[in-house]
Design an enzyme around this catalytic site. Sequence first.
Site, short mmCIF file in Angstrom:
data_model
loop_
_atom_site.label_atom_id
_atom_site.label_comp_id
_atom_site.label_asym_id
_atom_site.label_seq_id
_atom_site.Cartn_x
_atom_site.Cartn_y
_atom_site.Cartn_z
N CYS A 47 14.96 -1.97 -1.99
CA CYS A 47 14.62 -0.64 -1.48
C CYS A 47 15.86 0.02 -0.92
CB CYS A 47 13.55 -0.78 -0.40
SG CYS A 47 13.10 0.79 0.38
N CYS A 50 15.36 0.35 3.15
CA CYS A 50 15.32 -0.78 4.09
C CYS A 50 15.88 -2.08 3.54
CB CYS A 50 13.89 -0.99 4.58
SG CYS A 50 12.76 -1.70 3.35
N CYS A 99 8.83 -0.13 4.54
CA CYS A 99 9.23 1.15 5.16
C CYS A 99 8.48 2.35 4.59
CB CYS A 99 10.73 1.36 5.01
SG CYS A 99 11.26 1.72 3.32
N CYS A 119 7.11 2.48 -12.81
CA CYS A 119 8.07 3.55 -13.14
C CYS A 119 8.68 4.02 -11.82
CB CYS A 119 7.31 4.67 -13.84
SG CYS A 119 8.33 6.02 -14.39
#
EC number: 1.8.4.12
Length: 139
Positions: A47, A50, A99, A119
Amino acid sequence: MGKVNKTDREWQRELSPEEYRITRQKGTEPAFTGQYWNTKQHGTYVCRCCGAELFSSDAKYDSGCGWPSFFRPLNGSVIDEHEDLTHGMVRTEIVCHDCEAHLGHVFEDGPQPTGLRYCVNSASLQLKTQEKNDEGTYP
């Protein structure tokens, strides 16, 4: 890792304007423009907000849609799903569990073994590349 709670102002300081628009305001980058839509590098996609580990390059495939596509997350608890009724469509939004960053959407038109296509916007991801070991394979 645990839940990450930050204010909009904190996210705006940490992210580029495009990353903020996509991850915090549920935006979408244009197809075939993101950093990872066509990359073949090995590693783990985390991510952007985070650092939570989300997808392995082993699950990435070319769906032809112009965004990075995966047939499964690293595990079922890293991504949450929400109904998305925007733009006159019924879709399933995917967000980071830790997050709540908007990642993209999941569709039921992917390859086996799952039949799913996650996606994902490149701006929601960061690739932690992996080098080959002494045997010439990826660990």
